[in-house]
Design an enzyme around this catalytic site. Structure first.
Site, PDB file in Angstrom:
ATOM      1  N   GLU A 119       0.858  -1.194   0.000  1.00 54.70           N
ATOM      2  CA  GLU A 119       0.000   0.000   0.000  1.00 54.70           C
ATOM      3  C   GLU A 119       0.888   1.235   0.000  1.00 54.70           C
ATOM      4  O   GLU A 119       1.815   1.363   0.819  1.00 54.70           O
ATOM      5  CB  GLU A 119      -0.950   0.047   1.205  1.00 54.70           C
ATOM      6  CG  GLU A 119      -1.936   1.217   1.011  1.00 54.70           C
ATOM      7  CD  GLU A 119      -2.807   1.546   2.213  1.00 54.70           C
ATOM      8  OE1 GLU A 119      -2.823   0.800   3.193  1.00 54.70           O
ATOM      9  OE2 GLU A 119      -3.447   2.619   2.149  1.00 54.70           O
ATOM     10  N   ASP A 193      -2.065  12.146  -2.849  1.00 57.28           N
ATOM     11  CA  ASP A 193      -2.108  13.612  -2.779  1.00 57.28           C
ATOM     12  C   ASP A 193      -2.418  14.181  -4.167  1.00 57.28           C
ATOM     13  O   ASP A 193      -1.692  13.907  -5.122  1.00 57.28           O
ATOM     14  CB  ASP A 193      -0.760  14.153  -2.301  1.00 57.28           C
ATOM     15  CG  ASP A 193      -0.522  13.837  -0.826  1.00 57.28           C
ATOM     16  OD1 ASP A 193      -1.502  13.689  -0.082  1.00 57.28           O
ATOM     17  OD2 ASP A 193       0.654  13.752  -0.432  1.00 57.28           O
ATOM     18  N   LYS A 197      -3.022  22.548  -7.198  1.00 55.70           N
ATOM     19  CA  LYS A 197      -2.586  23.742  -7.939  1.00 55.70           C
ATOM     20  C   LYS A 197      -1.938  23.330  -9.255  1.00 55.70           C
ATOM     21  O   LYS A 197      -1.158  22.374  -9.300  1.00 55.70           O
ATOM     22  CB  LYS A 197      -1.570  24.524  -7.099  1.00 55.70           C
ATOM     23  CG  LYS A 197      -2.165  25.260  -5.946  1.00 55.70           C
ATOM     24  CD  LYS A 197      -1.111  26.125  -5.278  1.00 55.70           C
ATOM     25  CE  LYS A 197      -1.699  26.765  -4.033  1.00 55.70           C
ATOM     26  NZ  LYS A 197      -0.680  27.266  -3.134  1.00 55.70           N
ATOM     27  N   ASP A 229     -10.771  11.020  -4.984  1.00 59.58           N
ATOM     28  CA  ASP A 229     -12.012  11.798  -5.011  1.00 59.58           C
ATOM     29  C   ASP A 229     -11.847  13.011  -5.915  1.00 59.58           C
ATOM     30  O   ASP A 229     -12.788  13.779  -6.091  1.00 59.58           O
ATOM     31  CB  ASP A 229     -12.336  12.301  -3.600  1.00 59.58           C
ATOM     32  CG  ASP A 229     -11.246  13.218  -3.092  1.00 59.58           C
ATOM     33  OD1 ASP A 229     -10.092  12.747  -3.023  1.00 59.58           O
ATOM     34  OD2 ASP A 229     -11.510  14.394  -2.788  1.00 59.58           O
ATOM     35  N   THR A 265     -11.367   4.866   4.152  1.00 58.40           N
ATOM     36  CA  THR A 265     -10.218   5.421   4.863  1.00 58.40           C
ATOM     37  C   THR A 265     -10.580   6.813   5.374  1.00 58.40           C
ATOM     38  O   THR A 265     -11.639   7.362   5.064  1.00 58.40           O
ATOM     39  CB  THR A 265      -8.998   5.557   3.929  1.00 58.40           C
ATOM     40  OG1 THR A 265      -9.304   6.559   2.960  1.00 58.40           O
ATOM     41  CG2 THR A 265      -8.666   4.253   3.248  1.00 58.40           C
TER      42      THR A 265
HETATM   43  C1  LIG Z   1      -4.256  12.158   0.978  1.00 58.59           C
HETATM   44  S1  LIG Z   1      -3.335  11.105   1.995  1.00 58.59           S
HETATM   45  C2  LIG Z   1      -4.253   9.587   1.943  1.00 58.59           C
HETATM   46  C3  LIG Z   1      -3.946   8.682   3.108  1.00 58.59           C
HETATM   47  C4  LIG Z   1      -4.668   7.329   3.123  1.00 58.59           C
HETATM   48  N1  LIG Z   1      -4.320   6.544   1.965  1.00 58.59           N
HETATM   49  C5  LIG Z   1      -6.173   7.518   3.207  1.00 58.59           C
HETATM   50  O1  LIG Z   1      -6.876   7.186   2.230  1.00 58.59           O
HETATM   51  O2  LIG Z   1      -6.672   7.971   4.249  1.00 58.59           O
HETATM   52  C6  LIG Z   1      -1.918  10.722   0.969  1.00 58.59           C
HETATM   53  C7  LIG Z   1      -0.785  10.109   1.770  1.00 58.59           C
HETATM   54  O3  LIG Z   1       0.278   9.731   0.888  1.00 58.59           O
HETATM   55  C8  LIG Z   1       1.527  10.060   1.496  1.00 58.59           C
HETATM   56  N2  LIG Z   1       2.532  10.172   0.416  1.00 58.59           N
HETATM   57  C9  LIG Z   1       2.635  11.164  -0.496  1.00 58.59           C
HETATM   58  N3  LIG Z   1       3.655  10.948  -1.348  1.00 58.59           N
HETATM   59  C10 LIG Z   1       4.214   9.771  -0.956  1.00 58.59           C
HETATM   60  C11 LIG Z   1       5.307   9.009  -1.431  1.00 58.59           C
HETATM   61  N4  LIG Z   1       6.033   9.419  -2.474  1.00 58.59           N
HETATM   62  N5  LIG Z   1       5.611   7.852  -0.807  1.00 58.59           N
HETATM   63  C12 LIG Z   1       4.894   7.442   0.277  1.00 58.59           C
HETATM   64  N6  LIG Z   1       3.847   8.133   0.781  1.00 58.59           N
HETATM   65  C13 LIG Z   1       3.499   9.270   0.175  1.00 58.59           C
HETATM   66  C14 LIG Z   1       1.223  11.367   2.217  1.00 58.59           C
HETATM   67  O4  LIG Z   1       2.152  11.662   3.219  1.00 58.59           O
HETATM   68  C15 LIG Z   1      -0.177  11.088   2.762  1.00 58.59           C
HETATM   69  O5  LIG Z   1      -0.151  10.484   4.041  1.00 58.59           O
END
Ligand SMILES: C[S@@+](CC[C@H](N)C(=O)[O-])C[C@H]1O[C@@H](n2cnc3c(N)ncnc32)[C@H](O)[C@@H]1O
Length: 285
Positions: A119, A193, A197, A229, A265
């Site tokens: 994941e 993420d 922007k 989303d 989640t």
């Molecule tokens: C919008 S959150 C979603 C978290 C979770 N998957 C959920 O659905 O609740 C995106 C997560 O991806 C992590 N993330 C972003 N870029 C990443 C990378 N290159 N490698 C690992 N994690 C990353 C961020 O720190 C963040 O916790």
């Protein structure tokens, strides 16, 4: 990340975090016994939770991951504290002295031959804990760059005593390169993420080359799951994923807008409107 963080706050926090290698403490690591083929007997104590978080490669440009793999090198050492977590500083220590690594040896991590699932961006680890506890005969590796949520995820795994789950605080772009091709059972990317922007869109994870890379890490018949989303990111993923020759949609369409059996989640609950999210499910062919 506090409960009130928006995705943009999270991104800002992630992108501006820094590594301070001078604070790294190695003295509390007990080296693995050379004769031991797996890590379950290792006696690695928890690290100092105040250690600094990491550089983000796309931001700093300091570390080149492209040439990291060498089949003549030793594998990256993933010495999981409590057989649960490894923090970024332990990986940066290795990157400071070594530029090439062999593939990750998953058998030595889990001490069995069970299928391995990945994941990416686990956040607080809800999803990982859910699939880990629902599938005790499979193994799960969760990747997360942001230390605060990574530690929350580790805490969930610890509380639920999920022996088949491990979490790594590091950038997916590096770790994925060190996974053998045709290896993974499935890959989950839940609510990546969106970098809303325009100027930041290039930071989005699910570019064509990265989707191709993920596809090549799946074994034939393995599955890539993506949920978002975000309309614009969904459109970009859709455009990129249809070009991936090794992937075929499990749905009759490129994505579906609603599925009933998907685990919700934190970001699902927070951002999915009544219109639902975009769900992609692709089989490696
Ligand atoms: C919008 S959150 C979603 C978290 C979770 N998957 C959920 O659905 O609740 C995106 C997560 O991806 C992590 N993330 C972003 N870029 C990443 C990378 N290159 N490698 C690992 N994690 C990353 C961020 O720190 C963040 O916790």
């Amino acid at each position: 990340m506090s409960k009130t963080n928006s995705p943009s706050e999270l991104n800002k926090a992630t992108a501006t975090s820094k590594k301070d290698s001078s604070t790294e403490q190695n003295s509390n690591i007990v080296e693995l016994n050379e004769n031991s083929s797996c890590q379950l007997n290792s006696n690695i104590v928890a690290s100092n939770e105040n250690q600094s978080p990491i550089f983000i490669s796309y931001r700093q440009g300091g570390v080149r991951y492209e040439d990291i793999l060498s089949k003549d090198a030793d594998p990256l050492k993933l010495e999981f504290e409590e057989n649960i977590l490894i923090s970024a500083d332990k990986i940066w220590d290795q990157l400071a002295t070594t530029s090439k690594f062999n593939y990750i040896n998953f058998k030595s991590i889990y001490c069995d031959d069970n299928p391995v699932n990945l994941e990416i961006g686990i956040g607080n680890g809800e999803f990982l804990a859910h699939i880990g506890s629902s599938n005790p005969h499979e193994n799960f590796l969760g990747l997360e760059v942001f230390k605060e949520v990574f530690l929350k995820a580790a805490s969930k795994i610890r509380k639920q005593e999920l022996k088949n789950c491990r979490v790594v605080q590091f950038d997916t772009a590096l770790i994925v390169r060190l996974i053998e091709d045709n290896y993974l059972n499935s890959i989950y990317v839940n609510f990546p993420d969106p970098w809303p922007k325009k100027a930041h869109k290039k930071r989005r994870l699910l570019k064509t080359h990265f989707i191709d890379q993920l596809a090549s890490k799946l074994k034939i018949g393995g599955t890539l799951y993506i949920a978002t989303d975000h309309d614009d990111y969904a459109a970009e993923i859709a455009e990129n994923i249809v070009d991936a020759k090794q992937l075929k949609s499990e749905y009759d369409s490129v994505y579906v807008r609603n599925i009933t059996d998907y685990f919700h989640t934190k970001y699902y609950r927070k951002f999915v409107s009544t219109d639902g999210a975009y769900f992609f499910k692709y089989k490696r062919i």
